[in-house]
Scaffold this motif. Structure first.
Motif, mmCIF file in Angstrom:
data_model
loop_
_atom_site.group_PDB
_atom_site.id
_atom_site.type_symbol
_atom_site.label_atom_id
_atom_site.label_comp_id
_atom_site.label_asym_id
_atom_site.label_seq_id
_atom_site.Cartn_x
_atom_site.Cartn_y
_atom_site.Cartn_z
ATOM 1 N N MET A 78 0.902 -1.252 -0.036
ATOM 2 C CA MET A 78 0.108 -0.023 0.011
ATOM 3 C C MET A 78 1.059 1.270 -0.004
ATOM 4 N N SER A 79 0.645 2.268 -0.986
ATOM 5 C CA SER A 79 1.376 3.468 -0.913
ATOM 6 C C SER A 79 1.277 4.303 0.089
ATOM 7 N N GLU A 80 1.950 5.371 0.354
ATOM 8 C CA GLU A 80 1.692 6.346 1.439
ATOM 9 C C GLU A 80 0.446 7.118 1.206
ATOM 10 N N ASN A 81 -0.018 7.549 -0.167
ATOM 11 C CA ASN A 81 -1.252 8.196 -0.271
ATOM 12 C C ASN A 81 -2.352 7.030 -0.055
ATOM 13 N N GLU A 82 -2.260 5.948 -0.425
ATOM 14 C CA GLU A 82 -3.245 5.058 -0.213
ATOM 15 C C GLU A 82 -3.507 4.920 1.215
ATOM 16 N N HIS A 83 -2.365 4.801 1.990
ATOM 17 C CA HIS A 83 -2.432 4.561 3.616
ATOM 18 C C HIS A 83 -3.080 5.754 4.206
ATOM 19 N N MET A 84 -2.690 6.888 3.777
ATOM 20 C CA MET A 84 -3.365 8.146 4.510
ATOM 21 C C MET A 84 -4.897 8.134 3.867
ATOM 22 N N LEU A 85 -5.397 7.755 2.819
ATOM 23 C CA LEU A 85 -6.590 7.850 2.456
ATOM 24 C C LEU A 85 -7.347 6.900 3.337
ATOM 25 N N ALA A 86 -6.776 5.762 3.690
ATOM 26 C CA ALA A 86 -7.328 4.822 4.419
ATOM 27 C C ALA A 86 -7.660 5.108 5.893
ATOM 28 N N VAL A 87 -6.406 5.956 6.301
ATOM 29 C CA VAL A 87 -6.597 6.506 7.587
ATOM 30 C C VAL A 87 -7.643 7.577 7.848
ATOM 31 N N ARG A 88 -7.867 8.540 6.972
ATOM 32 C CA ARG A 88 -8.901 9.580 6.695
ATOM 33 C C ARG A 88 -10.283 8.583 6.717
ATOM 34 N N SER A 89 -10.384 7.707 5.784
ATOM 35 C CA SER A 89 -11.605 7.084 5.604
ATOM 36 C C SER A 89 -12.151 6.621 7.205
ATOM 37 N N ARG A 90 -11.079 6.107 7.825
ATOM 38 C CA ARG A 90 -11.388 5.213 9.211
ATOM 39 C C ARG A 90 -11.606 6.403 10.016
ATOM 40 N N ILE A 91 -11.024 7.392 10.030
ATOM 41 C CA ILE A 91 -11.403 8.666 11.120
ATOM 42 C C ILE A 91 -12.801 9.092 10.789
ATOM 43 N N ASN A 92 -13.182 9.261 9.498
ATOM 44 C CA ASN A 92 -14.442 9.335 9.060
ATOM 45 C C ASN A 92 -15.568 8.438 9.566
ATOM 46 N N ASP A 93 -15.200 7.217 9.402
ATOM 47 C CA ASP A 93 -16.330 6.197 9.640
ATOM 48 C C ASP A 93 -16.335 6.414 11.383
ATOM 49 N N LEU A 94 -15.170 6.563 12.283
ATOM 50 C CA LEU A 94 -15.424 6.827 13.681
ATOM 51 C C LEU A 94 -16.204 7.888 13.857
ATOM 52 N N ALA A 143 -9.609 5.524 21.420
ATOM 53 C CA ALA A 143 -8.206 5.372 21.605
ATOM 54 C C ALA A 143 -7.644 5.417 20.210
ATOM 55 N N GLU A 144 -8.209 4.680 19.259
ATOM 56 C CA GLU A 144 -7.973 4.311 17.739
ATOM 57 C C GLU A 144 -8.208 5.728 16.964
ATOM 58 N N ARG A 145 -9.369 6.259 17.554
ATOM 59 C CA ARG A 145 -9.604 7.553 16.638
ATOM 60 C C ARG A 145 -8.256 8.466 17.318
ATOM 61 N N ALA A 146 -8.065 8.671 18.200
ATOM 62 C CA ALA A 146 -6.866 9.395 18.864
ATOM 63 C C ALA A 146 -5.615 9.267 18.031
ATOM 64 N N ASP A 147 -5.423 8.128 17.973
ATOM 65 C CA ASP A 147 -4.104 7.540 17.192
ATOM 66 C C ASP A 147 -4.333 7.848 15.724
ATOM 67 N N LEU A 148 -5.127 7.719 15.273
ATOM 68 C CA LEU A 148 -5.340 7.896 13.677
ATOM 69 C C LEU A 148 -5.360 9.391 13.719
ATOM 70 N N ARG A 149 -5.888 10.316 14.456
ATOM 71 C CA ARG A 149 -5.706 11.765 14.140
ATOM 72 C C ARG A 149 -4.179 12.146 14.339
ATOM 73 N N GLN A 150 -3.609 11.667 15.320
ATOM 74 C CA GLN A 150 -2.075 11.951 15.419
ATOM 75 C C GLN A 150 -1.456 11.643 14.166
ATOM 76 N N GLU A 151 -1.875 10.567 13.801
ATOM 77 C CA GLU A 151 -0.999 10.095 12.622
ATOM 78 C C GLU A 151 -1.337 11.086 11.532
ATOM 79 N N PHE A 152 -2.393 11.282 11.388
ATOM 80 C CA PHE A 152 -2.913 12.138 9.943
ATOM 81 C C PHE A 152 -2.383 13.715 10.332
ATOM 82 N N LEU A 153 -2.351 14.005 11.571
ATOM 83 C CA LEU A 153 -1.882 15.401 11.591
ATOM 84 C C LEU A 153 -0.110 15.562 11.442
ATOM 85 N N ALA A 154 0.400 14.479 11.938
ATOM 86 C CA ALA A 154 1.852 14.444 11.668
ATOM 87 C C ALA A 154 2.123 14.382 10.306
#
Length: 84
Positions: free
Chosen positions: A1-17, A33-44
Motif C-alpha cells: 500500500m502506498s503512502e497516499n493509499e495509507h493516508m486515504l485509508a486513515v482518513r476514511s477510518r477517522i470519518n467512519d469513527l 483510543a483508535e480515533r486519537a491515534d489515527l488523528r495524531q498520525e494524520f496530523l503528523a
C-alpha cells in the motif's frame, strides 16, 4: 500500500469513527483510543507535507526580485536545494 493509499485509508477510518460517534451507541473506549491515534498520525503527516511545501517555497515580488525569507533560504541550503 502506498503512502497516499495509507493516508486515504486513515482518513476514511477517522470519518467512519466520527460518524459512529454521532450515533446513539457512540464509540467504545477502544474506538476512542483508535480515533486519537489515527488523528495524531494524520496530523503528523499533514504537518510534514506542509513543512515540505514551505521549504520548497520561493517568493518573488512584483518586480521579479526573489524575497524568500532568509530562514527558508537557509533550510533550502542545508538540504542542498540552493547554491547561493
Amino acid at each position: 500500500m502506498s503512502e497516499n493509499e495509507h493516508m486515504l485509508a486513515v482518513r476514511s477510518r477517522i470519518n467512519d469513527l466520527a460518524a459512529k460517534a454521532k450515533t446513539p451507541e457512540g464509540l467504545t473506549e477502544a474506538e476512542k483510543a483508535e480515533r486519537a491515534d489515527l488523528r495524531q498520525e494524520f496530523l503528523a503527516n499533514f504537518r510534514e507535507g506542509m513543512r515540505s511545501q514551505i521549504e520548497m517555497l520561493q517568493v518573488i515580488d512584483k518586480d521579479g526580485k526573489e524575497v524568500t525569507p532568509e530562514k527558508v533560504k537557509q533550510i533550502q541550503r542545508d538540504k542542498g536545494l540552493r547554491d547561493d
